[in-house]
Design a protein around this motif. Structure first.
Motif, PDB file in Angstrom:
ATOM      1  N   ARG A   1       0.959  -1.376   0.010  1.00  0.00           N
ATOM      2  CA  ARG A   1      -0.061   0.150   0.094  1.00  0.00           C
ATOM      3  C   ARG A   1       0.871   1.367   0.076  1.00  0.00           C
ATOM      4  O   ARG A   1       1.772   1.241   0.736  1.00  0.00           O
ATOM      5  N   PRO A   2       0.643   2.357  -0.737  1.00  0.00           N
ATOM      6  CA  PRO A   2       1.319   3.453  -0.912  1.00  0.00           C
ATOM      7  C   PRO A   2       0.926   4.285  -0.030  1.00  0.00           C
ATOM      8  O   PRO A   2      -0.177   4.206   0.701  1.00  0.00           O
ATOM      9  N   LYS A   3       1.976   5.243   0.573  1.00  0.00           N
ATOM     10  CA  LYS A   3       1.595   6.333   1.565  1.00  0.00           C
ATOM     11  C   LYS A   3       0.850   7.386   0.831  1.00  0.00           C
ATOM     12  O   LYS A   3       0.156   7.816   1.356  1.00  0.00           O
ATOM     13  N   GLU A   4       1.106   7.745  -0.465  1.00  0.00           N
ATOM     14  CA  GLU A   4       0.331   8.926  -0.991  1.00  0.00           C
ATOM     15  C   GLU A   4       0.255   8.467  -2.500  1.00  0.00           C
ATOM     16  O   GLU A   4       1.216   7.653  -3.051  1.00  0.00           O
ATOM     17  N   GLY A   5      -0.665   8.831  -3.215  1.00  0.00           N
ATOM     18  CA  GLY A   5      -0.863   8.802  -4.569  1.00  0.00           C
ATOM     19  C   GLY A   5      -1.855   7.615  -4.940  1.00  0.00           C
ATOM     20  O   GLY A   5      -2.332   7.132  -4.188  1.00  0.00           O
ATOM     21  N   ARG A   6      -2.054   7.686  -6.287  1.00  0.00           N
ATOM     22  CA  ARG A   6      -3.167   6.536  -6.873  1.00  0.00           C
ATOM     23  C   ARG A   6      -2.411   5.845  -8.001  1.00  0.00           C
ATOM     24  O   ARG A   6      -1.436   6.334  -8.725  1.00  0.00           O
ATOM     25  N   VAL A   7      -3.302   4.903  -8.365  1.00  0.00           N
ATOM     26  CA  VAL A   7      -2.944   4.144  -9.538  1.00  0.00           C
ATOM     27  C   VAL A   7      -4.127   3.669 -10.296  1.00  0.00           C
ATOM     28  O   VAL A   7      -4.945   2.970  -9.568  1.00  0.00           O
TER      29      VAL A   7
END
Ligand SMILES: Nc1ncnc2c1ncn2[C@@H]1O[C@H](COP(=O)(O)OP(=O)(O)O)[C@@H](O)[C@H]1O
Ligand SMILES: [Mg+2]
Lengths: 242, 364
Positions: free
Chosen positions: A56-62
């Motif tokens: 899971r990323p800290k920030e941002g989207r895919v």
């Protein structure tokens, strides 16, 4: 006009205070084979982990197909949506036969996606494609390293994925096996499929990739066709020159 | 997996189990009948073998080691004991010892209805399903696995043991429950009853064995093995492994519960010692000795180890722990796949110190 399959938007992944991916943005289109290269630790595998829902990323989207935010979905839901990935370390099920692998890959979930004859056809077709037709009944544990790589590619291919990600598909392969893999990847390229390949072997990358993204310390260092990559001073400095 | 029709060791074992059950039935009442002691021992062994199958299903085929399966065995056992006591009370008017011991005039309210076997069975299934379901969901959901899972299950069975040791719970406390007089309206302790229980245990064992074999040989069984070998790989192929693990875990718990229900009427008593961590550990030893991931192996392991234990409990009760430890060392060092190695003569030469050092060096 190219259609974007995956849009990585301002992505940051942290392990403790270390940023494995740092505000990364990039777009991958349908119909292209994109190579992602860069020194060890650049964040290539981590990027694939985020896309496949493992990290899971800290920030941002895919965004997948412009609408489905993969950072909010589970790994199995992402796979069912048509995004499949081969791991860096060949990951096969030692206790199962080659045939069973492809069948598991072709169905996604506990309910059967295909009826028995259709599944049979699909399995034969995939085994033919990855060159394992003669090994259908062998256990995965009995295969050579190269065959395991192809088996895993076959397994992720069996469901006809829209996005196919291959993490170091030719690591540890002989020249001949590398050549076969290159031909395989080119054959898998289709207008309605995006392929992402992480690899260190520059000759291999040159043969398969339409475009190349060079990652360094979690950021894009360069993006463009392979001949421009080879000529870029920054890339030579951090990666190719070493 | 080998097709069932070609799986010789499996078929031979199945035939032997059904054959013994049949022979016991035919010879009952004749001079050739087995002694009551032997018939009873066979029945208890069969119940332990069912318990071993329960563990092999999740450990051998799904890679989840439970060191707390005694808990589900105990649920089945306690519920069966409650049925037996209540039923005996209704038929013969015998007041159970533990009620007298506590000075209680009547059964606690939650004993209501236990004289009806279908209700007791329902309670056993519901309690087992509830404990296994909640515990499994919470653990698998937060991806607890491997050694951590094994330790938590061991803690769970230990907590249950402490709870059951209390005398005020209404389940017999540290003395447990005994004095079962009647089963399904028939008096306990007769040769006929002993034989019937042993035959029932053998047939349940045969049935569970076939059921497990069909399960692990199916498409679902392939997915179990895939989960065992590389769960992340299977999840990233679109399979929600949580559901699969939870389903097999609950099934395994229910099989262990059945084993407990078969065991208690034959041994004639239940007390909190079935919840001791040692019993739960021992189940894993039976399976390891038989060869985990082989159903026939688990059954043979349970039968052999327990037969030796039965015999030693006469001959030399003190040395059992040493024999058990010796067997564990043997399995770990010489036969990593248990008796299955013996069967195929794949004797692994134990490592000498020099080779062990070299192996360590390489592994670095
Ligand atoms: N689970 C993790 N925990 C901590 N650090 C990690 C983890 N996964 C990767 N890293 C670190 O993140 C960096 C990027 O790793 P990775 O994406 O695997 O690089 P590569 O480009 O070689 O595939 C490395 O420095 C690695 O040590
Ligand atoms: Mg990597």
């Amino acid at each position: 006009m190219a259609v974007t399959a995956l849009l990585v938007d301002g992505l940051t992944v942290r392990f403790g205070s270390f940023r494995a991916i740092d505000a990364l943005s990039l777009a991958i289109d349908y119909g292209e084979v994109r190579a992602v290269i860069g020194p060890n630790g650049a964040g290539k595998t981590t990027l694939l982990d985020v896309i496949s829902g493992i990290t899971r990323p800290k920030e941002g989207r895919v965004l997948f197909d412009g609408a489905f935010d993969l950072t909010q979905a589970s790994d199995s839901a992402i796979a069912r949506a048509g995004i499949r990935r081969k791991f860096q370390k060949p990951s096969v099920f030692e206790g199962l036969s080659v045939r069973q692998h492809i069948a598991i890959g072709a169905d996604a979930g506990f309910r059967r996606a295909l009826d028995a004859p259709a599944l049979e056809d699909r399995v034969s077709e995939v085994l033919e494609t990855v060159g394992l037709a003669g090994h259908a009944t062998h256990l995965a544990g009995e295969l050579s390293h190269g065959q395991k790589q192809w088996l895993e590619i076959g397994m992720v291919l069996a469901s006809d994925p829209k996005v196919l990600m291959l993490d170091e598909p030719v690591a540890g392969l002989t020249d001949e096996e590398t050549e076969r893999t290159a031909q395989l990847v080119r054959r898998l390229n289709r207008p309605d499929r995006a392929i992402i390949v992480v690899e260190h072997d520059m000759d291999f990358v040159e043969r398969i990739a339409d475009r190349v993204t060079v990652l360094h310390e979690g950021r894009t260092l360069f993006e463009g066709p392979m001949d421009k990559v080879r000529a870029d001073a920054g890339v030579i400095e951090v990666y190719l020159g070493r | 997996m080998m097709p069932l029709s070609k799986d010789r060791p499996f078929l031979a074992l199945l035939l032997a189990l059904v054959g013994v059950a049949l022979a016991m039935g035919l010879l009952a009442g004749t001079p050739f009948a087995l002694s009551r002691y032997l018939a009873n021992a066979i029945g208890q062994l069969a119940a332990f073998a069912v318990l071993a199958l329960a563990l092999d299903l999740i450990w051998g085929y799904l890679g989840i080691l439970s060191l707390g399966h005694g808990l589900f065995f105990a649920v089945g056992g306690y519920v069966m004991a409650m049925y037996l006591l209540k039923h005996s009370f209704v038929v013969t008017g015998t007041v159970p010892d533990f009620l007298q011991f506590m000075g209680w005039k009547d059964f606690p309210f939650y004993w209501a209805g236990f004289e009806f076997f279908p209700y007791a069975l329902f309670v056993a299934v519901a309690v087992t399903g509830l404990i296994a379901g909640i515990f499994g969901y919470v653990s698998f959901r937060s991806r607890v696995g491997g050694v951590y899972f094994a330790i938590i299950t061991q803690a769970l069975v230990y907590v249950a043991m402490l709870l059951m040791f209390r005398n005020d719970t209404g389940f017999g406390g540290n003395n447990g429950m005994t004095g079962f007089a009647v089963l399904f309206g028939w008096p306990m302790g007769t040769s006929g009853m002993i034989t019937a229980l042993a035959i029932a245990s053998l047939l349940v064992l045969a049935g569970v064995l076939v059921g497990c074999r069909l399960l692990v040989g199916s498409r679902f069984g392939a997915l179990m093995l895939a989960t065992r070998d590389d769960e992340t790989r299977l999840r990233t192929l679109g399979y929600e492994t949580l559901r699969l693990k939870l389903g097999v875990w609950c099934l395994s718990a229910l099989i262990a519960m059945c084993a407990g229900m078969l065991y208690v009427p034959q041994v004639g008593i239940i007390n909190p010692r079935v919840l001791s961590p040692e019993l739960s550990l021992e189940i894993a030893v039976w399976v390891a000795i038989g060869g985990r991931g082989h159903l026939a192996g688990a059954v043979i392991g349970a039968l052999l180890v327990n037969a030796v234990k039965f015999w030693l409990s006469f001959a030399a009760p003190d040395i059992w722990p040493f024999i058990l430890s010796g067997l564990i060392v043997l399995v770990v060092l010489v036969f990593p796949n248990g008796l299955m190695d013996l069967a195929t003569f794949k004797l692994v030469r134990p490592m000498g110190p020099r080779r062990a050092a070299a192996a360590l060096e390489e592994g670095r």
